[in-house]
Design a protein around this motif. Structure first.
Motif, PDB file in Angstrom:
ATOM      1  N   GLY A 179       0.807  -1.204   0.000  1.00 43.70           N
ATOM      2  CA  GLY A 179       0.000   0.000   0.000  1.00 43.70           C
ATOM      3  C   GLY A 179       0.842   1.257   0.000  1.00 43.70           C
ATOM      4  N   TRP A 180       0.163   2.389   0.000  1.00 42.46           N
ATOM      5  CA  TRP A 180       0.873   3.667   0.009  1.00 42.46           C
ATOM      6  C   TRP A 180      -0.015   4.713   0.684  1.00 42.46           C
ATOM      7  CZ3 TRP A 180       0.051   8.496  -2.411  1.00 42.46           C
ATOM      8  CH2 TRP A 180      -1.111   8.587  -3.182  1.00 42.46           C
ATOM      9  N   GLY A 181       0.595   5.844   1.023  1.00 42.25           N
ATOM     10  CA  GLY A 181      -0.173   6.925   1.613  1.00 42.25           C
ATOM     11  C   GLY A 181       0.672   8.148   1.862  1.00 42.25           C
ATOM     12  N   PHE A 182       0.035   9.166   2.409  1.00 40.39           N
ATOM     13  CA  PHE A 182       0.758  10.385   2.759  1.00 40.39           C
ATOM     14  C   PHE A 182      -0.006  11.143   3.822  1.00 40.39           C
ATOM     15  CE2 PHE A 182      -2.034  11.644  -0.715  1.00 40.39           C
ATOM     16  CZ  PHE A 182      -2.629  12.792  -0.214  1.00 40.39           C
ATOM     17  N   GLU A 183       0.726  12.026   4.472  1.00 40.01           N
ATOM     18  CA  GLU A 183       0.164  12.971   5.425  1.00 40.01           C
ATOM     19  C   GLU A 183       0.712  14.335   5.047  1.00 40.01           C
ATOM     20  OE1 GLU A 183       0.271  10.834   9.667  1.00 40.01           O
ATOM     21  OE2 GLU A 183       2.152  10.701   8.544  1.00 40.01           O
ATOM     22  N   LEU A 184      -0.145  15.333   5.019  1.00 32.86           N
ATOM     23  CA  LEU A 184       0.276  16.697   4.711  1.00 32.86           C
ATOM     24  C   LEU A 184       0.120  17.527   5.976  1.00 32.86           C
ATOM     25  CD1 LEU A 184       1.206  18.735   2.533  1.00 32.86           C
ATOM     26  CD2 LEU A 184      -1.227  19.221   2.141  1.00 32.86           C
ATOM     27  N   PHE A 185       1.214  18.164   6.382  1.00 31.94           N
ATOM     28  CA  PHE A 185       1.234  18.937   7.614  1.00 31.94           C
ATOM     29  C   PHE A 185       1.475  20.413   7.342  1.00 31.94           C
ATOM     30  CE2 PHE A 185       2.570  14.669   8.685  1.00 31.94           C
ATOM     31  CZ  PHE A 185       1.828  14.395   9.825  1.00 31.94           C
ATOM     32  N   VAL A 229      -7.788  -4.250  -2.748  1.00 31.41           N
ATOM     33  CA  VAL A 229      -7.632  -2.801  -2.752  1.00 31.41           C
ATOM     34  C   VAL A 229      -8.661  -2.173  -1.814  1.00 31.41           C
ATOM     35  CG1 VAL A 229      -7.743  -0.713  -4.155  1.00 31.41           C
ATOM     36  CG2 VAL A 229      -6.698  -2.779  -5.087  1.00 31.41           C
ATOM     37  N   LYS A 230      -8.159  -1.351  -0.891  1.00 29.97           N
ATOM     38  CA  LYS A 230      -9.040  -0.657   0.051  1.00 29.97           C
ATOM     39  C   LYS A 230      -8.443   0.704   0.394  1.00 29.97           C
ATOM     40  CE  LYS A 230     -11.118  -0.762   4.511  1.00 29.97           C
ATOM     41  NZ  LYS A 230     -12.208  -1.296   5.146  1.00 29.97           N
ATOM     42  N   VAL A 231      -9.249   1.749   0.256  1.00 32.48           N
ATOM     43  CA  VAL A 231      -8.842   3.086   0.669  1.00 32.48           C
ATOM     44  C   VAL A 231      -9.247   3.237   2.130  1.00 32.48           C
ATOM     45  CG1 VAL A 231      -9.158   5.560   0.321  1.00 32.48           C
ATOM     46  CG2 VAL A 231      -9.043   4.035  -1.657  1.00 32.48           C
ATOM     47  N   HIS A 232      -8.258   3.368   3.012  1.00 32.09           N
ATOM     48  CA  HIS A 232      -8.498   3.460   4.452  1.00 32.09           C
ATOM     49  C   HIS A 232      -8.748   4.899   4.903  1.00 32.09           C
ATOM     50  CE1 HIS A 232      -7.283  -0.702   5.028  1.00 32.09           C
ATOM     51  NE2 HIS A 232      -6.326  -0.459   4.172  1.00 32.09           N
ATOM     52  N   HIS A 233      -8.084   5.816   4.261  1.00 34.16           N
ATOM     53  CA  HIS A 233      -8.207   7.234   4.600  1.00 34.16           C
ATOM     54  C   HIS A 233      -8.455   8.012   3.314  1.00 34.16           C
ATOM     55  CE1 HIS A 233      -6.691   6.538   8.654  1.00 34.16           C
ATOM     56  NE2 HIS A 233      -5.724   5.845   8.119  1.00 34.16           N
ATOM     57  N   PRO A 234      -9.718   8.217   2.931  1.00 34.32           N
ATOM     58  CA  PRO A 234      -9.983   9.019   1.731  1.00 34.32           C
ATOM     59  C   PRO A 234      -9.465  10.445   1.917  1.00 34.32           C
ATOM     60  CG  PRO A 234     -11.965   7.892   2.493  1.00 34.32           C
ATOM     61  CD  PRO A 234     -10.941   7.729   3.562  1.00 34.32           C
ATOM     62  N   LEU A 235      -9.002  11.028   0.858  1.00 39.86           N
ATOM     63  CA  LEU A 235      -8.410  12.363   0.908  1.00 39.86           C
ATOM     64  C   LEU A 235      -9.479  13.449   0.941  1.00 39.86           C
ATOM     65  CD1 LEU A 235      -5.909  14.218   0.781  1.00 39.86           C
ATOM     66  CD2 LEU A 235      -6.097  14.103  -1.709  1.00 39.86           C
ATOM     67  N   ASN A 236      -9.305  14.402   1.832  1.00 40.10           N
ATOM     68  CA  ASN A 236     -10.100  15.625   1.819  1.00 40.10           C
ATOM     69  C   ASN A 236      -9.387  16.562   0.837  1.00 40.10           C
ATOM     70  OD1 ASN A 236     -11.063  18.249   2.266  1.00 40.10           O
ATOM     71  ND2 ASN A 236     -11.488  17.833   4.423  1.00 40.10           N
ATOM     72  N   VAL A 237      -9.830  16.536  -0.414  1.00 40.08           N
ATOM     73  CA  VAL A 237      -9.171  17.282  -1.486  1.00 40.08           C
ATOM     74  C   VAL A 237      -9.166  18.783  -1.194  1.00 40.08           C
ATOM     75  CG1 VAL A 237      -9.240  17.869  -3.948  1.00 40.08           C
ATOM     76  CG2 VAL A 237      -9.639  15.515  -3.216  1.00 40.08           C
ATOM     77  N   TYR A 279      -4.058  10.445   3.404  1.00 36.25           N
ATOM     78  CA  TYR A 279      -4.630   9.451   2.495  1.00 36.25           C
ATOM     79  C   TYR A 279      -3.901   8.140   2.742  1.00 36.25           C
ATOM     80  CZ  TYR A 279      -5.583   6.857  -1.774  1.00 36.25           C
ATOM     81  OH  TYR A 279      -5.958   5.885  -2.670  1.00 36.25           O
ATOM     82  N   GLY A 280      -4.619   7.036   2.667  1.00 36.44           N
ATOM     83  CA  GLY A 280      -4.002   5.727   2.799  1.00 36.44           C
ATOM     84  C   GLY A 280      -4.770   4.689   2.010  1.00 36.44           C
ATOM     85  N   CYS A 281      -4.033   3.859   1.291  1.00 36.94           N
ATOM     86  CA  CYS A 281      -4.625   2.815   0.461  1.00 36.94           C
ATOM     87  C   CYS A 281      -3.762   1.561   0.576  1.00 36.94           C
ATOM     88  CB  CYS A 281      -4.685   3.280  -0.996  1.00 36.94           C
ATOM     89  SG  CYS A 281      -5.390   2.072  -2.145  1.00 36.94           S
ATOM     90  N   SER A 282      -4.405   0.415   0.742  1.00 34.03           N
ATOM     91  CA  SER A 282      -3.663  -0.848   0.774  1.00 34.03           C
ATOM     92  C   SER A 282      -4.263  -1.811  -0.237  1.00 34.03           C
ATOM     93  CB  SER A 282      -3.695  -1.468   2.174  1.00 34.03           C
ATOM     94  OG  SER A 282      -5.006  -1.866   2.505  1.00 34.03           O
ATOM     95  N   TRP A 283      -3.514  -2.853  -0.551  1.00 38.61           N
ATOM     96  CA  TRP A 283      -4.005  -3.868  -1.493  1.00 38.61           C
ATOM     97  C   TRP A 283      -3.498  -5.247  -1.109  1.00 38.61           C
ATOM     98  CZ3 TRP A 283      -1.685   0.632  -3.275  1.00 38.61           C
ATOM     99  CH2 TRP A 283      -0.305   0.595  -3.452  1.00 38.61           C
ATOM    100  N   ASP A 284      -3.504  -5.486   0.158  1.00 40.91           N
ATOM    101  CA  ASP A 284      -3.034  -6.772   0.646  1.00 40.91           C
ATOM    102  C   ASP A 284      -4.061  -7.318   1.624  1.00 40.91           C
ATOM    103  OD1 ASP A 284      -1.422  -8.949   1.166  1.00 40.91           O
ATOM    104  OD2 ASP A 284      -0.027  -7.868   2.430  1.00 40.91           O
TER     105      ASP A 284
END
Length: 158
Positions: A72-78, A95-103, A87-92
């Motif tokens: 999976g992958w993700g990021f945090e913006l501070f 595929v599941k988006v755990h933290h949808p992005l507040n655009v 945002y966080g997404c895994s595929w193990d």
């Protein structure tokens, strides 16, 4: 071998800003030259965990980017020490988006990154449909390029 990346990217126009951030935090690390308005910082600390010491010393916009290619992958913006978007997404195994992005919150800090993309391109990054799409379209790399990161692949303090 799979990619494992854990890096921080400071919104800055000078390489020295990364060194100053590490110094204020009292951390060892590596700093890449500025590119596209970002300075890549690899602080000492535990991989794939938010570096609280770095955040406490942060005085600007800082992006924490992680990518475990097979998982999976993700990021945090501070903004300073406050997380304004993540945002966080895994595929193990699936595929599941755990933290949808507040655009809207994300773009308040970085400008129209996603709203300037066509919906299909935005969905390929933020809403991959299946594992085939993940490995074909590489959403983590597409995100990094969309925000202007140059140094993001195969990077971590380790």
């Amino acid at each position: 071998m799979s990619e494992f990346s854990d890096s921080y990217h400071l919104k800055a126009n000078a390489h020295a800003a990364g060194g100053e951030l590490l110094h204020r935090a009292g951390l060892d690390g590596f700093v890449f030259p500025e590119s596209g308005g970002w300075v890549t910082v690899l602080p000492s600390g535990f991989p794939f965990m938010t570096n609280q010491g770095l955040l406490a010393a942060n005085e600007g916009i800082l992006l924490h980017y992680t990518n475990a290619e097979d998982h999976g992958w993700g990021f945090e913006l501070f903004d300073k020490a406050t997380c304004v978007a993540n945002y966080g997404c895994s595929w193990d195994p699936a595929v599941k988006v755990h933290h949808p992005l507040n655009v809207q919150a994300f773009e308040k800090c970085l400008g129209p990154v996603f709203s300037s993309l066509k919906p299909v391109a935005r969905d390929r990054i933020l809403a991959p449909k299946d594992i085939t799409e993940v490995f074909t379209l590489r959403p983590a790399a597409a995100f990094a390029k969309a925000v202007g990161l140059v140094n993001f692949e195969w990077l971590s303090f380790e």
